[in-house]
Scaffold this active site. Structure first.
Site, PDB file in Angstrom:
ATOM      1  N   ASP A  41       7.024  -2.583  -1.585  1.00  0.00           N
ATOM      2  CA  ASP A  41       5.906  -1.712  -1.926  1.00  0.00           C
ATOM      3  C   ASP A  41       4.813  -2.546  -2.583  1.00  0.00           C
ATOM      4  O   ASP A  41       5.053  -3.209  -3.590  1.00  0.00           O
ATOM      5  CB  ASP A  41       6.391  -0.615  -2.886  1.00  0.00           C
ATOM      6  N   ASP A  59       1.062   0.562   2.747  1.00  0.00           N
ATOM      7  CA  ASP A  59       1.459  -0.375   1.696  1.00  0.00           C
ATOM      8  C   ASP A  59       2.945  -0.413   1.393  1.00  0.00           C
ATOM      9  O   ASP A  59       3.343  -1.006   0.387  1.00  0.00           O
ATOM     10  CB  ASP A  59       0.685  -0.053   0.410  1.00  0.00           C
ATOM     11  N   GLU A  60       3.778   0.163   2.220  1.00  0.00           N
ATOM     12  CA  GLU A  60       5.220   0.093   1.947  1.00  0.00           C
ATOM     13  C   GLU A  60       6.017   0.187   3.234  1.00  0.00           C
ATOM     14  O   GLU A  60       5.576   0.763   4.224  1.00  0.00           O
ATOM     15  CB  GLU A  60       5.660   1.185   0.969  1.00  0.00           C
TER      16      GLU A  60
END
Length: 425
Positions: A12, A106-107
């Site tokens: 993350d 983003d993860e």
């Protein structure tokens, strides 16, 4: 091994949008930064940890965030830039293992069971990823290492910011049971309130309630789901999701535009450019989408799937214009428009429409001829008459360009050693 029995990683990015902005504006490092819309209607989309210490968080009105943290710098953000950084990070993940399941920009989850012989155990791979992301992108990420997806995600959250946490199979209960019940997937505010009324404050409290009792309290399906998670049981595998192929172009006007005719001309130009890109790579678009960004930086997108895939600029434009007109914008001030071709398929293998009308056939032949002229005489040698005199609102130098081709600024920064904060439960 440090991570024996662990094959799942959850990676993350830390305060992703805000971190990318600080990379672009290094003078803001160590200061509170908010990414989001300005003005009374603005909303926070991301904030640095310096701003979060004041209580600022995503989805909060920007005006309230500034009351909490008056010294914060507010930046509008650039989704095109964030998407490009995300693509680079996901490409790094896929260079390590093909089993990558993105959850957002983003993860992502990674199954690294097959990468151990080459790169070491899961903890070593997690440290390798953190160092590579920092070295190549100038931002930090947190990594959870565990035997299951659920525990790996909780571990990455517990290690934020800029850390790595390993939870081995024998340590899952000690890690999981002290957590609040709200940490369980599927527990929203209403379910959490109901569980708290029953006196269930921690995951351990919930784990020791009989499954049937839990089912009567929150429903059969939810009760069974929460009971399994409370004991660390999560059979889901990492499901790889290949990045969707797409291409497009967008234009930011020098000044905000409220004239629909100017927007229509720009959509035509962007559609023609996108279609040329499709033909150059031998692809057809199944879906056409538009992006509209307003003067306050609020952004909306709309898309439509075509009956037959195409690489004809006029067809892309017709769809894009229909999508734009359907928005019913009455002299709204517009900062940016974009056209994107999505769900691409290979032109050679895609099904063809059996009967093309003379107009459609002639249009494609004309665009192919324009491609040949462009290769011989340069871009823009042949274009629609509507575009011969671009409106004064359009930028004189910029031509929109392919969004994916815009370079990411890469300020110099020191290389980061493979260290950082990491721990095992």
């Amino acid at each position: 091994m440090r991570a024996e029995g662990c094959t799942v990683l959850h990676v993350d990015m830390d305060a992703f949008f805000a971190s990318v902005e600080v990379r672009r504006h290094p003078e803001l490092a160590g200061t509170p930064v908010i990414v989001g819309g300005a003005g009374n209607r603005g909303v926070v989309t991301s904030a640095t940890y310096e701003a979060r210490r004041y209580g600022v968080h995503a989805a909060m009105p920007t005006a309230r965030a500034l009351r909490l943290c008056p010294t914060a710098t507010v930046l509008p953000g650039d989704m095109g830039l964030y998407a490009e950084v995300s693509r680079s990070v996901m490409a790094l993940f896929r260079s390590i293992t093909p089993l990558v399941e993105p959850l957002s920009l983003d993860e992502a989850f990674l199954d690294v069971a097959g990468a151990g012989r080459r790169l070491g155990d899961a903890a070593e791979i997690g440290e390798y990823i953190r160092a590579r992301v920092f070295d190549e992108q100038g931002i930090t990420c947190s990594v959870g290492v565990a035997p299951t997806k659920f525990v790996a995600k909780l571990a990455s959250t517990a290690s934020k910011p800029d850390g790595l946490l390993v939870v081995r199979p024998a340590e899952v209960m000690d890690f999981l049971h002290p957590l609040p019940v709200g940490a369980l997937w599927g527990v929203g505010p209403k379910t959490e309130e109901q569980l708290l009324r029953l006196g269930l404050r921690t995951v351990g409290d919930l784990a020791h309630v009989p499954a049937r009792t839990l089912q009567r309290a929150v429903g059969a399906a939810a009760g069974s789901h929460l009971h399994e998670l409370a004991w660390g049981r999560d059979p889901r595998r990492v499901v790889p999701d290949e990045p969707e192929r797409s291409t497009g172009a967008e234009e930011t006007f020098a000044t905000d535009v409220d004239d629909p005719q100017v927007i229509h001309r720009e959509l035509l130009r962007l559609a023609e450019r996108t279609a040329g890109r499709l033909r150059s790579v031998g692809a057809l678009a199944r879906t056409v989408s538009i992006k509209v960004r307003f003067a306050d930086f609020a952004t909306i997108t709309r898309s439509r799937t075509l009956a037959v895939p195409t690489d004809v600029g006029q067809e892309l434009y017709d769809t894009a214009r229909t999508l734009f007109d359907a928005l019913g914008l009455d002299r709204a001030r517009i900062r940016l428009v974009g056209v994107r071709a999505e769900r691409l398929v290979d032109a050679d293998s895609a099904p063809r429409q059996l009967e093309l009308g003379a107009r459609e056939h002639g249009r494609r032949e004309a665009e192919l001829a324009a491609d040949r002229a462009a290769r011989r005489f340069g871009a823009g040698a042949v274009r629609p008459a509507t575009l011969l005199h671009r409106d004064r609102w359009a930028r004189g130098e910029g031509d929109g360009g392919l969004a994916a081709s815009r370079p990411i600024p890469r300020p110099e920064r020191p290389r980061r050693p493979i260290s950082g904060r990491s721990e095992a439960v």
